[in-house]
Design a protein around this motif. Structure first.
Motif, PDB file in Angstrom:
ATOM      1  N   HIS A 124       0.841  -1.209   0.028  1.00 32.98           N
ATOM      2  CA  HIS A 124      -0.039   0.016  -0.074  1.00 32.98           C
ATOM      3  C   HIS A 124       0.978   1.341   0.014  1.00 32.98           C
ATOM      4  CE1 HIS A 124      -3.125   3.016   1.522  1.00 32.98           C
ATOM      5  NE2 HIS A 124      -3.765   2.122   0.879  1.00 32.98           N
ATOM      6  N   PRO A 125       0.320   2.218  -0.503  1.00 31.80           N
ATOM      7  CA  PRO A 125       1.381   3.535  -0.797  1.00 31.80           C
ATOM      8  C   PRO A 125       1.663   3.972   0.661  1.00 31.80           C
ATOM      9  CG  PRO A 125      -0.410   3.565  -2.229  1.00 31.80           C
ATOM     10  CD  PRO A 125      -0.602   2.213  -1.552  1.00 31.80           C
ATOM     11  N   LEU A 126       0.782   3.896   1.573  1.00 27.48           N
ATOM     12  CA  LEU A 126       1.183   4.311   2.911  1.00 27.48           C
ATOM     13  C   LEU A 126       2.277   3.793   3.606  1.00 27.48           C
ATOM     14  CD1 LEU A 126      -2.507   5.334   4.262  1.00 27.48           C
ATOM     15  CD2 LEU A 126      -0.656   6.887   3.534  1.00 27.48           C
ATOM     16  N   ILE A 127       2.428   2.358   3.272  1.00 27.11           N
ATOM     17  CA  ILE A 127       3.216   1.423   4.191  1.00 27.11           C
ATOM     18  C   ILE A 127       4.540   1.222   3.068  1.00 27.11           C
ATOM     19  CG2 ILE A 127       3.633  -0.755   4.796  1.00 27.11           C
ATOM     20  CD1 ILE A 127       1.246   1.135   6.113  1.00 27.11           C
ATOM     21  N   ALA A 128       4.381   1.117   1.812  1.00 26.82           N
ATOM     22  CA  ALA A 128       5.634   0.592   1.053  1.00 26.82           C
ATOM     23  C   ALA A 128       6.942   1.306   1.324  1.00 26.82           C
ATOM     24  CB  ALA A 128       5.165   0.572  -0.374  1.00 26.82           C
ATOM     25  N   SER A 129       6.936   2.864   1.643  1.00 35.28           N
ATOM     26  CA  SER A 129       7.904   3.399   1.628  1.00 35.28           C
ATOM     27  C   SER A 129       8.646   3.789   3.228  1.00 35.28           C
ATOM     28  CB  SER A 129       7.964   4.994   0.911  1.00 35.28           C
ATOM     29  OG  SER A 129       7.062   5.574   1.549  1.00 35.28           O
ATOM     30  N   LEU A 130       8.104   3.242   3.892  1.00 38.86           N
ATOM     31  CA  LEU A 130       8.393   3.296   5.398  1.00 38.86           C
ATOM     32  C   LEU A 130       9.801   2.714   5.914  1.00 38.86           C
ATOM     33  CD1 LEU A 130       5.106   2.450   7.101  1.00 38.86           C
ATOM     34  CD2 LEU A 130       6.252   4.884   6.707  1.00 38.86           C
ATOM     35  N   GLY A 131      10.583   3.353   6.655  1.00 33.17           N
ATOM     36  CA  GLY A 131      11.911   3.054   6.999  1.00 33.17           C
ATOM     37  C   GLY A 131      11.606   1.626   8.078  1.00 33.17           C
ATOM     38  N   SER A 148      22.472   9.243   7.007  1.00 33.92           N
ATOM     39  CA  SER A 148      22.807  10.603   7.327  1.00 33.92           C
ATOM     40  C   SER A 148      23.775  11.465   6.465  1.00 33.92           C
ATOM     41  CB  SER A 148      23.183  10.862   8.772  1.00 33.92           C
ATOM     42  OG  SER A 148      24.499  10.278   8.906  1.00 33.92           O
ATOM     43  N   ARG A 149      24.688  10.527   5.688  1.00 34.41           N
ATOM     44  CA  ARG A 149      25.902  11.147   5.089  1.00 34.41           C
ATOM     45  C   ARG A 149      25.365  12.030   4.166  1.00 34.41           C
ATOM     46  NH1 ARG A 149      29.213  11.347   8.399  1.00 34.41           N
ATOM     47  NH2 ARG A 149      27.100  11.073   9.568  1.00 34.41           N
ATOM     48  N   GLY A 150      26.079  13.452   4.153  1.00 27.79           N
ATOM     49  CA  GLY A 150      25.603  14.655   3.358  1.00 27.79           C
ATOM     50  C   GLY A 150      24.412  15.405   3.481  1.00 27.79           C
ATOM     51  N   LYS A 151      23.761  14.752   4.746  1.00 22.38           N
ATOM     52  CA  LYS A 151      22.338  15.619   4.988  1.00 22.38           C
ATOM     53  C   LYS A 151      22.837  16.673   6.072  1.00 22.38           C
ATOM     54  CE  LYS A 151      19.567  12.346   3.983  1.00 22.38           C
ATOM     55  NZ  LYS A 151      18.507  12.516   2.943  1.00 22.38           N
ATOM     56  N   GLN A 152      22.044  17.693   5.502  1.00 21.45           N
ATOM     57  CA  GLN A 152      22.228  18.999   6.464  1.00 21.45           C
ATOM     58  C   GLN A 152      21.043  19.461   7.325  1.00 21.45           C
ATOM     59  OE1 GLN A 152      24.963  21.106   5.949  1.00 21.45           O
ATOM     60  NE2 GLN A 152      25.844  19.203   4.706  1.00 21.45           N
ATOM     61  N   THR A 153      20.201  18.489   7.492  1.00 29.95           N
ATOM     62  CA  THR A 153      18.933  18.604   8.186  1.00 29.95           C
ATOM     63  C   THR A 153      19.287  18.387   9.747  1.00 29.95           C
ATOM     64  OG1 THR A 153      16.752  17.798   8.526  1.00 29.95           O
ATOM     65  CG2 THR A 153      18.289  16.208   8.176  1.00 29.95           C
ATOM     66  N   PRO A 154      18.871  18.960  10.508  1.00 32.10           N
ATOM     67  CA  PRO A 154      18.894  18.879  12.013  1.00 32.10           C
ATOM     68  C   PRO A 154      18.870  17.322  12.498  1.00 32.10           C
ATOM     69  CG  PRO A 154      17.669  20.648  11.932  1.00 32.10           C
ATOM     70  CD  PRO A 154      17.901  19.982  10.596  1.00 32.10           C
ATOM     71  N   ILE A 159      15.946  11.864  12.819  1.00 33.87           N
ATOM     72  CA  ILE A 159      15.497  10.656  13.210  1.00 33.87           C
ATOM     73  C   ILE A 159      13.913  10.659  13.288  1.00 33.87           C
ATOM     74  CG2 ILE A 159      17.324  10.252  14.621  1.00 33.87           C
ATOM     75  CD1 ILE A 159      16.106  11.189  17.212  1.00 33.87           C
ATOM     76  N   MET A 160      13.277  11.712  13.099  1.00 36.28           N
ATOM     77  CA  MET A 160      11.744  11.528  12.942  1.00 36.28           C
ATOM     78  C   MET A 160      11.143  11.776  11.490  1.00 36.28           C
ATOM     79  SD  MET A 160      10.946  14.802  15.749  1.00 36.28           S
ATOM     80  CE  MET A 160       9.070  14.754  15.590  1.00 36.28           C
ATOM     81  N   ASP A 161      12.146  11.334  10.659  1.00 37.24           N
ATOM     82  CA  ASP A 161      11.633  11.035   9.339  1.00 37.24           C
ATOM     83  C   ASP A 161      11.292   9.643   9.117  1.00 37.24           C
ATOM     84  OD1 ASP A 161      11.385  10.752   6.474  1.00 37.24           O
ATOM     85  OD2 ASP A 161      13.321  11.910   6.019  1.00 37.24           O
ATOM     86  N   ASN A 162      10.073   9.233   8.861  1.00 35.86           N
ATOM     87  CA  ASN A 162       9.612   7.997   8.804  1.00 35.86           C
ATOM     88  C   ASN A 162      10.087   7.112   7.760  1.00 35.86           C
ATOM     89  OD1 ASN A 162       7.676   7.527  11.110  1.00 35.86           O
ATOM     90  ND2 ASN A 162       6.143   8.611   9.854  1.00 35.86           N
ATOM     91  N   HIS A 163      10.888   7.754   6.597  1.00 33.35           N
ATOM     92  CA  HIS A 163      11.626   6.971   5.613  1.00 33.35           C
ATOM     93  C   HIS A 163      13.006   6.552   6.092  1.00 33.35           C
ATOM     94  CE1 HIS A 163       8.864   9.555   3.232  1.00 33.35           C
ATOM     95  NE2 HIS A 163       8.547   8.405   2.738  1.00 33.35           N
TER      96      HIS A 163
END
Length: 270
Positions: A124-131, A148-154, A159-163
């Motif tokens: 399902h589209p809501l589930i398929a891309s989850l981390g 995280s490599r190359g990530k400028q985000t805090p 870690i709150m990104d569900n991907h």
């Protein structure tokens, strides 16, 4: 909003009453949830057996022989087992009548939850891309370091990104970062592998403890008039702005990140 530990507590609370039960009736009083309840939901479910009740991130799966009902509690939803003839309340939108005579009842005052049908839930589209699940063997510090490599985000947003990893809500992100000694605004790509190993373990410990504490509320899932008695949490930093740090006693500071309260110790977290 129910977070991963509360959703897992819900799963554990309703599973013994639902698994192995035939659905004898479906009542949809209000189909206007976050997404419309499928018009043929009753037709699909009646006569089917609930084989298992599983969880993926903050979604609950009612697994049947012919497919899966995907349930999300949204911001205010709850599930209850009604073992008597208690009449529905104002915000009781969906009932599943079970062969045992009990009813699985969904209540959602704000109607941000969902009940959806999927032939294959994992696709399902809501589930398929989850981390990965944070308590699964797949989740570890190496995974966080590589992602995280190359990530400028805090790092807190990272870690709150569900991907990246599922289920690390605001409260648990605050707590895990404090345990790992990492400042919430530090750029994700500037954190070492060793520190990510500590952070992954802190996430695992924080969520495991919350789920364990939630076990005391399992009795609340039968014949309760209100919402789940979600467990009181022993929090180290979240909600304690200005109070002494548990480690160094310096007053805890609060900032806003993505419009969410972020509490940390300026001495212990770097």
């Amino acid at each position: 909003m129910p977070e991963l530990p509360e959703v897992e507590t819900t799963r554990r609370g309703i599973a013994p009453h639902c698994e192995g039960q035939t659905i004898t009736g479906v009542t949809v009083r209000n189909p206007s949830l976050r997404w419309p309840v499928p018009e043929d939901l009753a037709q699909r479910l009646e006569g089917q057996v609930i084989r298992t009740v599983d969880r993926r991130a903050k979604y609950l799966f009612l697994n049947l022989d012919g497919g899966t009902v995907i349930v999300h509690l949204g911001m205010s939803g709850s599930l209850r087992i009604i073992a008597d003839d208690s009449p529905p309340m104002t915000h009781d939108h969906i009932d599943l009548q079970l062969q045992s005579g009990a009813t699985l009842r969904f209540n959602d005052p704000r109607r941000f939850g969902c009940w959806l049908w999927a032939d294959r839930a994992t696709e399902h589209p809501l589930i398929a891309s989850l981390g990965p699940e944070p308590l699964s063997p797949e989740f570890n510090g190496g995974l966080l370091f590589r992602a995280s490599r190359g990530k400028q985000t805090p790092v807190k947003s990272f870690i709150m990104d569900n991907h990246v990893v599922v289920g690390v809500g605001n409260i648990y992100a605050n707590e895990a970062l404090f345990k790992a000694g990492i400042h919430p605004r530090r750029k994700a790509g500037r954190i070492s592998a060793d520190r990510y190993h500590r952070l992954a373990e802190a996430i695992r410990e924080t969520l495991s403890a919350a789920i364990l504490m939630g076990g005391t509320t399992l009795r609340d899932f039968v014949n309760s008039d209100g919402k789940p008695g979600y467990f009181a949490q022993s929090l180290l930093v979240y909600g304690r702005t200005g109070q002494p740090c548990p480690d160094c006693e310096r007053p805890l500071k609060e900032i806003r990140m993505n419009n969410r309260a972020t509490v940390y110790c300026s001495r212990c977290q770097r």
